[in-house]
Motif scaffolding. Structure first.
Motif, PDB file in Angstrom:
ATOM      1  N   SER A  18       0.600  -1.034  -0.067  1.00  0.00           N
ATOM      2  CA  SER A  18      -0.340  -0.269   0.371  1.00  0.00           C
ATOM      3  C   SER A  18       0.770   0.929   0.206  1.00  0.00           C
ATOM      4  O   SER A  18       0.317   2.301  -0.773  1.00  0.00           O
ATOM      5  CB  SER A  18      -0.868   0.030   1.248  1.00  0.00           C
ATOM      6  OG  SER A  18      -1.714  -1.137   1.269  1.00  0.00           O
ATOM      7  N   SER A  19       1.991   1.142   0.639  1.00  0.00           N
ATOM      8  CA  SER A  19       3.132   2.269   0.448  1.00  0.00           C
ATOM      9  C   SER A  19       3.299   2.868  -0.842  1.00  0.00           C
ATOM     10  O   SER A  19       3.557   4.099  -1.170  1.00  0.00           O
ATOM     11  CB  SER A  19       3.771   2.155   1.920  1.00  0.00           C
ATOM     12  OG  SER A  19       3.809   1.614   3.575  1.00  0.00           O
ATOM     13  N   ASN A  23       0.811   4.175  -2.843  1.00  0.00           N
ATOM     14  CA  ASN A  23       0.605   5.785  -2.681  1.00  0.00           C
ATOM     15  C   ASN A  23       1.409   6.737  -3.114  1.00  0.00           C
ATOM     16  O   ASN A  23       1.334   7.849  -3.273  1.00  0.00           O
ATOM     17  CB  ASN A  23       0.739   5.542  -0.665  1.00  0.00           C
ATOM     18  CG  ASN A  23      -0.703   6.185   0.111  1.00  0.00           C
ATOM     19  OD1 ASN A  23      -2.096   5.528  -1.112  1.00  0.00           O
ATOM     20  ND2 ASN A  23      -0.612   5.364   1.236  1.00  0.00           N
ATOM     21  N   GLU A  36      -0.292  10.361  -3.711  1.00  0.00           N
ATOM     22  CA  GLU A  36      -0.957  10.356  -2.546  1.00  0.00           C
ATOM     23  C   GLU A  36      -1.398   9.456  -1.939  1.00  0.00           C
ATOM     24  O   GLU A  36      -0.953   8.249  -2.029  1.00  0.00           O
ATOM     25  CB  GLU A  36      -2.441  11.093  -3.707  1.00  0.00           C
ATOM     26  CG  GLU A  36      -2.663   9.764  -4.014  1.00  0.00           C
ATOM     27  CD  GLU A  36      -4.634  10.428  -4.894  1.00  0.00           C
ATOM     28  OE1 GLU A  36      -5.607  10.426  -3.313  1.00  0.00           O
ATOM     29  OE2 GLU A  36      -4.876  10.226  -5.554  1.00  0.00           O
ATOM     30  N   GLU A  37      -2.444   9.403  -0.555  1.00  0.00           N
ATOM     31  CA  GLU A  37      -2.272   8.727   0.633  1.00  0.00           C
ATOM     32  C   GLU A  37      -3.816   7.810   0.567  1.00  0.00           C
ATOM     33  O   GLU A  37      -4.752   8.376   0.756  1.00  0.00           O
ATOM     34  CB  GLU A  37      -2.365   9.181   1.770  1.00  0.00           C
ATOM     35  CG  GLU A  37      -1.571   9.841   2.256  1.00  0.00           C
ATOM     36  CD  GLU A  37       0.020   9.118   2.265  1.00  0.00           C
ATOM     37  OE1 GLU A  37      -0.235   7.879   3.589  1.00  0.00           O
ATOM     38  OE2 GLU A  37       0.980   9.268   2.733  1.00  0.00           O
ATOM     39  N   ARG A  38      -3.672   6.693  -1.195  1.00  0.00           N
ATOM     40  CA  ARG A  38      -4.728   6.425  -1.336  1.00  0.00           C
ATOM     41  C   ARG A  38      -4.889   5.419  -0.539  1.00  0.00           C
ATOM     42  O   ARG A  38      -6.139   4.816  -0.487  1.00  0.00           O
ATOM     43  CB  ARG A  38      -4.630   6.319  -2.851  1.00  0.00           C
ATOM     44  CG  ARG A  38      -6.216   5.319  -3.273  1.00  0.00           C
ATOM     45  CD  ARG A  38      -7.043   6.112  -3.198  1.00  0.00           C
ATOM     46  NE  ARG A  38      -8.433   5.717  -4.051  1.00  0.00           N
ATOM     47  CZ  ARG A  38      -9.230   4.743  -2.928  1.00  0.00           C
ATOM     48  NH1 ARG A  38      -8.577   4.345  -1.993  1.00  0.00           N
ATOM     49  NH2 ARG A  38     -10.308   3.742  -3.508  1.00  0.00           N
ATOM     50  N   GLU A  78      -6.405   1.715  -8.244  1.00  0.00           N
ATOM     51  CA  GLU A  78      -6.651   2.657  -8.717  1.00  0.00           C
ATOM     52  C   GLU A  78      -5.304   3.230 -10.328  1.00  0.00           C
ATOM     53  O   GLU A  78      -5.069   2.305 -10.882  1.00  0.00           O
ATOM     54  CB  GLU A  78      -5.683   3.614  -7.963  1.00  0.00           C
ATOM     55  CG  GLU A  78      -6.175   3.550  -7.319  1.00  0.00           C
ATOM     56  CD  GLU A  78      -6.965   5.485  -7.360  1.00  0.00           C
ATOM     57  OE1 GLU A  78      -7.552   6.066  -7.733  1.00  0.00           O
ATOM     58  OE2 GLU A  78      -8.746   4.890  -6.469  1.00  0.00           O
ATOM     59  N   ASP A 127      -3.756  -2.993  -5.953  1.00  0.00           N
ATOM     60  CA  ASP A 127      -2.681  -3.610  -4.647  1.00  0.00           C
ATOM     61  C   ASP A 127      -4.029  -4.432  -4.206  1.00  0.00           C
ATOM     62  O   ASP A 127      -5.372  -4.434  -3.471  1.00  0.00           O
ATOM     63  CB  ASP A 127      -3.229  -1.820  -3.758  1.00  0.00           C
ATOM     64  CG  ASP A 127      -2.227  -2.027  -2.031  1.00  0.00           C
ATOM     65  OD1 ASP A 127      -1.590  -3.116  -2.174  1.00  0.00           O
ATOM     66  OD2 ASP A 127      -2.651  -1.750  -1.107  1.00  0.00           O
TER      67      ASP A 127
END
Length: 364
Positions: free
Chosen positions: A236-237, A240, A245-247, A263, A276
């Motif tokens: 996940s990092s 992002n 952005e912090e999706r 995404e 992800d």
């Protein structure tokens, strides 16, 4: 039954506030309808004006002036659809553009079906199917390569290759038929061997065109890119960082990602659809309880409960799992609660058929 002919009208620009909005009409009565609602400074009639001209004035509905506009006339067959076409360029407020569309419909036009302008262009011989498809691809282009591919197709590059092969096949067919009708004067000796070589070249050309189909789909739709790894490895990092952005939610607790996140991003002109991957939702529930939660409930819009999902939910720390019946679920699990969407769909379909707003059907 809907009249497939007649004059059609639609808003050609996005339904958002902007500097300019365009309402387009196409059909035999396009100019006449425009003349009924157009009032120029010099009282000139649009029907008397030459093609491909622009005229300044106002759109009116009886005594009411709706907006100050520029009206463009394009008479068939020299227009996009091959029919008489009128474009009304107005101020781009959503209400103003919609009001002008309602007015042209009131005075004789009908709402166009999705893609109907391009459909008419195809039926009137202004473009072939490959070019008609390219129009939609051009509008939905997400990267530079997709844009170039769509423009190339719209110019007729595929059409030209296929047309060349078709014309040569027709030539050889005509030659053979002529030789059969007049064998005394036209010889076909050795023609079969030569034709075999020619057909082989045609097959290579067609196979090459077909082989580009997957490349074209990848350019248009994007490359499916999946991020996989052990729990808490940083998937996940990474997502992002790539998105800027912090999706995705990131914590030190393994299994925080409860669902698959997808995404879209553009990487040097190539579209990537990044996925992800997630840990199981049941593991996440156990972790939340261990972290101090009193109870955990899972809610999803569309849930795929493939085996052994029902068993895992039942054996997990989840208090309840709620999702809609948009995807069939035949298993039995006491912790699962399904909500019917039948009434919502029925009401939405009814509103669409009655040309009513469906915005209240959405939960924001």
């Amino acid at each position: 039954m809907r009249n497939e002919s007649g004059t059609i009208a639609a808003i050609s620009t996005a339904m958002s506030n902007s500097g300019i909005g365009i309402v387009r009409m196409s059909g035999e009565e396009a100019v006449e309808i425009a003349e009924r609602i157009y009032k120029g400074k010099n009282e000139k009639k649009l029907s008397k004006q030459p093609t491909h001209t622009i005229h300044y004035g106002y759109i009116v509905d009886g005594e009411d002036t709706i907006d100050e506009v520029l009206v463009m006339l394009m008479r068939g067959p020299h227009s996009y659809t091959g029919e008489d076409t009128v474009e009304i360029n107005c101020h781009g407020g959503v209400y103003v553009v919609r009001r002008i569309l309602e007015t042209v419909i009131k005075y004789g036009a009908r709402p166009a079906d999705p893609g109907e302008f391009t459909k008419r262009a195809f039926l009137n011989g202004k473009m072939d199917l490959s070019q008609a498809e390219a129009v939609g691809d051009l509008i939905s282009s997400k990267n530079e390569y997709a844009l170039r591919s769509s423009v190339s197709q719209l110019k007729g590059n595929i059409k030209k290759e296929i047309q060349k092969i078709r014309e040569e096949i027709l030539y050889h067919t005509a030659f053979i038929e002529t030789a059969l009708d007049d064998p005394e004067h036209i010889s076909v000796d050795g023609y079969g061997e030569m034709l075999e070589v020619v057909v082989e070249d045609y097959m290579k050309s067609l196979k090459h065109l077909l082989s580009t189909c997957d490349d074209g789909r990848m350019i248009k739709e994007g490359i499916k890119t999946v991020i996989v790894g052990k729990p808490n490895a940083g998937k996940s990092s990474l997502l992002n960082v790539l998105l800027g952005e912090e999706r995705a939610i990131v914590t030190e607790i393994a299994g925080t990602t409860r669902d698959v996140l997808e995404e879209h991003m553009n990487l040097q002109g190539i579209s990537l659809n990044i996925v992800d991957t997630a840990g199981t939702i049941t593991k996440a529930a156990n972790i939340m309880l261990e972290a101090g939660a009193q109870s955990v409930r899972a809610i999803a819009s569309h849930c795929v409960m493939s085996d052994p999902a029902s068993f895992r939910v039942q054996e997990s720390a989840l208090t309840e799992m709620v999702f809609t019946d948009s995807i069939p679920y035949a298993k039995k699990c006491p912790k699962v609660k399904q909500l019917s969407i039948a009434d919502m769909f029925a009401e939405t379909i009814k509103r669409v058929m009655n040309n009513e707003s469906i915005s209240s059907q959405y939960i924001i």
